[in-house]
Scaffold this motif. Sequence first.
Motif: not given
Lengths: 150, 294
Positions: A3-4, A7, A11, A14-15, A17-18, A21, A23, A25
């Motif tokens: 699970e770790s 997880a 994370m 997801l951290l 990706a912003p 993205l 960059q 754009e």
Amino acid sequence: MKESIIALSLMTALLGAPCALAQHEKLAAPNHKADALVYAELARAPDKATAKRNPMEKDPDAVAAGQNLFKQHCSECHGNAGYGTEKAPSLRAEEVQSATPGAIFWVLTNGVVRRGMPVWSKLPEPQRWQIVSFIKSLGAVPKTPDKKRD
Amino acid sequence: MRVYFSLSAACLLAALTVFPHSSRAQESPYIVTYDHYLEEPGSLEVEYFSTFGTQRGGNDFHAFWTELEYGATAWWTTELYLDGQTTFHDSTVFTGLRFENRIRPLRREHFINPVLYFEYEKKNSADKILKEVEGHDVESDFLVSNAEARKEHNNELEFKLILSSTVKGWNFAENMIASKNLSNQPWEFGYALGASRPLALKASARRCSFCRENFIAGVEMYGGLGDRYSFGLNNTSHYVAPVVAWNLPSDWTLRLSLGFGLNDNSHAFLVRWGVSREITGFGSAVNRLFRGHP
């Protein structure tokens, strides 16, 4: 343990990706082309919105209050004097200065979310009109090949 | 615990010193409820919140969390939480972390504006921040000692549908919550509602700290709605809380909320307060740092 690992992977993805993205754009939209797309939003304002009159038109404090609000919320992207920056177009351009106050108010309210401009309806209506008063007070600056950016 | 405090202190210190140029925020006063406004692209908001809660039959507690909220784009905000708590006459413990994302699916403003919320939580059972109330969360859950509660680890996914409208200066927000503990627990449900309005709608022509437009007041209500097998209000807790935010011209926002339990399953009193600072241009600054641009 499993699970770790899941997880942690989630994370990291997801951290990361912003940033990736944001960059993407930036690279995908050269300034002049992006500016034109943002200006085009003004023409998309519905007739009813375009025809709206600025209720702060005759308020002697509207421009000064609008300038304060502009500095607080808009100057980071549009520059202190509204000439635009790498992030957002000039507000002294003919497209903006010739637009009706109603059309500018409509863009301010709705943002141009897919082009990086957030919606500003969280500012109460009178404050958005005060910003419109300030933007209209800037006056137009003729376009040059290398337009000034502040 | 030391790691938590070091991280929190570093974040607030960075907000104070490394990034002195920030803009005055126009933050909502809600502490539990979300409205549809996302973080501006490239901006980082550093926030600290505290919750003091009373506990019948046990020790009162002070729970706290740090939030790092980043506007990835104009339609996507991502956020990291670090949580901890002190139970009086017991101990202080780090209780976990949360990673949330909010996505705005519609391009323009509508009468009702939806936002989709996804969160992953890795926390232990000593968590007391009450950032949301869901399922059959009740006051007596907090009677377990920290030493015992921290042994139980939970991985949870949480989903929210955020609906929010702004009409004549008023904001109305409704959040529907569904969460799933990944350890084979049933889906749990909850809600949060909020209404708020600035004390004045027009801005003053001069910068001022105590102008009415800098204050936003409102009320929020939140509670659990049971789980998949027992949906409803039975054995759930509910709160109502007047809230106020003070958006200072010096770039800081202060929030205060006084929550009152609405039934016997709720904590009688929850006092929450928070302080935050928005750092505009954070994304560009980081970009310049790694690319070597001036």
